[in-house]
Design a protein around this motif. Sequence first.
Motif, mmCIF file in Angstrom:
data_model
loop_
_atom_site.group_PDB
_atom_site.id
_atom_site.type_symbol
_atom_site.label_atom_id
_atom_site.label_comp_id
_atom_site.label_asym_id
_atom_site.label_seq_id
_atom_site.Cartn_x
_atom_site.Cartn_y
_atom_site.Cartn_z
ATOM 1 N N SER A 155 1.054 11.831 -0.145
ATOM 2 C CA SER A 155 0.191 10.841 -0.782
ATOM 3 C C SER A 155 0.800 9.442 -0.702
ATOM 4 O O SER A 155 0.112 8.466 -0.377
ATOM 5 N N GLY A 156 2.087 9.327 -0.983
ATOM 6 C CA GLY A 156 2.758 8.029 -0.903
ATOM 7 C C GLY A 156 2.812 7.494 0.516
ATOM 8 O O GLY A 156 2.595 6.304 0.758
ATOM 9 N N VAL A 157 3.094 8.364 1.467
ATOM 10 C CA VAL A 157 3.143 7.962 2.877
ATOM 11 C C VAL A 157 1.764 7.507 3.334
ATOM 12 O O VAL A 157 1.623 6.483 4.009
ATOM 13 N N ASN A 158 0.739 8.244 2.973
ATOM 14 C CA ASN A 158 -0.627 7.890 3.349
ATOM 15 C C ASN A 158 -1.006 6.527 2.777
ATOM 16 O O ASN A 158 -1.604 5.697 3.471
ATOM 17 N N ARG A 159 -0.643 6.281 1.530
ATOM 18 C CA ARG A 159 -0.920 4.997 0.884
ATOM 19 C C ARG A 159 -0.191 3.867 1.613
ATOM 20 O O ARG A 159 -0.747 2.793 1.853
ATOM 21 N N LEU B 25 0.807 3.784 4.757
ATOM 22 C CA LEU B 25 0.258 3.554 6.090
ATOM 23 C C LEU B 25 -1.106 2.870 6.045
ATOM 24 O O LEU B 25 -1.429 2.075 6.927
ATOM 25 N N ARG B 26 -1.893 3.150 5.023
ATOM 26 C CA ARG B 26 -3.233 2.566 4.942
ATOM 27 C C ARG B 26 -3.240 1.170 4.344
ATOM 28 O O ARG B 26 -3.884 0.277 4.858
ATOM 29 N N ALA B 27 -2.558 0.991 3.222
ATOM 30 C CA ALA B 27 -2.649 -0.275 2.497
ATOM 31 C C ALA B 27 -1.327 -1.023 2.436
ATOM 32 O O ALA B 27 -1.256 -2.077 1.829
ATOM 33 N N GLY B 28 -0.303 -0.468 3.048
ATOM 34 C CA GLY B 28 1.012 -1.076 2.949
ATOM 35 C C GLY B 28 1.259 -2.144 3.993
ATOM 36 O O GLY B 28 0.389 -2.500 4.773
ATOM 37 N N ILE B 29 2.473 -2.649 3.968
ATOM 38 C CA ILE B 29 2.886 -3.634 4.954
ATOM 39 C C ILE B 29 3.998 -3.029 5.798
ATOM 40 O O ILE B 29 4.574 -1.998 5.444
ATOM 41 N N ARG B 30 4.277 -3.675 6.891
ATOM 42 C CA ARG B 30 5.294 -3.164 7.812
ATOM 43 C C ARG B 30 6.466 -4.122 7.871
ATOM 44 O O ARG B 30 6.309 -5.319 7.701
ATOM 45 N N THR C 27 10.209 0.842 12.891
ATOM 46 C CA THR C 27 9.193 0.155 12.106
ATOM 47 C C THR C 27 8.991 0.947 10.822
ATOM 48 O O THR C 27 8.826 2.164 10.862
ATOM 49 N N VAL C 28 9.014 0.265 9.703
ATOM 50 C CA VAL C 28 8.864 0.896 8.391
ATOM 51 C C VAL C 28 7.559 0.434 7.770
ATOM 52 O O VAL C 28 7.249 -0.759 7.786
ATOM 53 N N ALA C 29 6.780 1.366 7.253
ATOM 54 C CA ALA C 29 5.575 1.047 6.488
ATOM 55 C C ALA C 29 5.853 1.396 5.034
ATOM 56 O O ALA C 29 6.483 2.409 4.746
ATOM 57 N N TYR C 30 5.415 0.524 4.120
ATOM 58 C CA TYR C 30 5.645 0.791 2.701
ATOM 59 C C TYR C 30 4.606 0.074 1.857
ATOM 60 O O TYR C 30 4.000 -0.903 2.280
ATOM 61 N N ASP C 31 4.403 0.587 0.657
ATOM 62 C CA ASP C 31 3.520 -0.023 -0.325
ATOM 63 C C ASP C 31 4.350 -1.044 -1.095
ATOM 64 O O ASP C 31 5.348 -0.675 -1.721
ATOM 65 N N PRO C 32 3.988 -2.318 -1.067
ATOM 66 C CA PRO C 32 4.806 -3.329 -1.746
ATOM 67 C C PRO C 32 4.916 -3.116 -3.256
ATOM 68 O O PRO C 32 5.867 -3.581 -3.878
ATOM 69 N N ALA C 33 3.989 -2.382 -3.837
ATOM 70 C CA ALA C 33 4.061 -2.105 -5.273
ATOM 71 C C ALA C 33 5.153 -1.091 -5.599
ATOM 72 O O ALA C 33 5.661 -1.056 -6.714
ATOM 73 N N ASP C 34 5.527 -0.257 -4.642
ATOM 74 C CA ASP C 34 6.536 0.772 -4.876
ATOM 75 C C ASP C 34 7.269 1.104 -3.568
ATOM 76 O O ASP C 34 7.135 2.203 -3.037
ATOM 77 N N PRO C 35 8.062 0.171 -3.044
ATOM 78 C CA PRO C 35 8.707 0.409 -1.740
ATOM 79 C C PRO C 35 9.736 1.532 -1.763
ATOM 80 O O PRO C 35 9.925 2.210 -0.756
ATOM 81 N N ASP C 36 10.377 1.768 -2.891
ATOM 82 C CA ASP C 36 11.400 2.819 -2.969
ATOM 83 C C ASP C 36 10.821 4.207 -2.727
ATOM 84 O O ASP C 36 11.466 5.053 -2.123
ATOM 85 N N VAL D 58 9.038 5.883 8.074
ATOM 86 C CA VAL D 58 9.175 5.410 9.445
ATOM 87 C C VAL D 58 7.836 5.597 10.134
ATOM 88 O O VAL D 58 7.252 6.675 10.093
ATOM 89 N N ALA D 59 7.339 4.538 10.756
ATOM 90 C CA ALA D 59 6.053 4.601 11.447
ATOM 91 C C ALA D 59 6.158 3.756 12.705
ATOM 92 O O ALA D 59 6.757 2.695 12.694
ATOM 93 N N GLY D 60 5.586 4.231 13.752
ATOM 94 C CA GLY D 60 5.602 3.436 14.971
ATOM 95 C C GLY D 60 5.659 4.312 16.197
ATOM 96 O O GLY D 60 5.665 5.536 16.123
ATOM 97 N N ARG D 61 5.713 3.673 17.333
ATOM 98 C CA ARG D 61 5.738 4.402 18.602
ATOM 99 C C ARG D 61 6.960 5.280 18.708
ATOM 100 O O ARG D 61 8.034 4.933 18.261
ATOM 101 N N GLY D 62 6.752 6.419 19.329
ATOM 102 C CA GLY D 62 7.864 7.333 19.552
ATOM 103 C C GLY D 62 8.162 8.232 18.371
ATOM 104 O O GLY D 62 9.076 9.030 18.417
ATOM 105 N N HIS D 63 7.386 8.112 17.299
ATOM 106 C CA HIS D 63 7.615 8.933 16.111
ATOM 107 C C HIS D 63 6.365 9.744 15.835
ATOM 108 O O HIS D 63 5.259 9.254 15.994
#
Length: 140
Positions: A30-34, A36-41, A91-100, A105-110
């Motif tokens: 759920s956190g990863v999905n959030r 990737l969808r609404a987070g920043i990289r 490349t890291v994707a995270y939700d700025p409200a809860d980055p911890d 890890v998101a991006g090519r090759g993964h």
Amino acid sequence: MDVPGGDYLFFGGMILLFGWLATHYARRLSGVNRALRAGIRAEGTCVRIEQEPYNRSDARQHFFAFRTPDGRQIEFEDLASRSIRVGDPVTVAYDPADPDRTATVAGRGHWSPVLQYGVLVVGCGLAAAGFAAVLLFTVV
């Protein structure tokens, strides 16, 4: 030595274990999905790889780090392929409200993080259901 009720204890324990694992991975999914969808990289790096006890070649923990726009350094553990080495950029994707809790890890090759955690949720859920079915047929 036959312990009375030992079968029930074993299968009950396995149901609890795999049920807990499925729940744990579902929350991570759920956190990863959030993220990737609404987070920043952000750009990050692999900071260390730890070998599991007993030097099993297939059991490694990968740790990554990145900086948030406010300068905070976040370090997190995530699933990674064998090709990742210490110092490799990611490349890291995270939700700025809860980055911890949401960094991944998101991006090519993964592999897609959603696919990775989805497989874990389904696998652990099926294991819990299988042990529950065996316990049910043992009781009946």
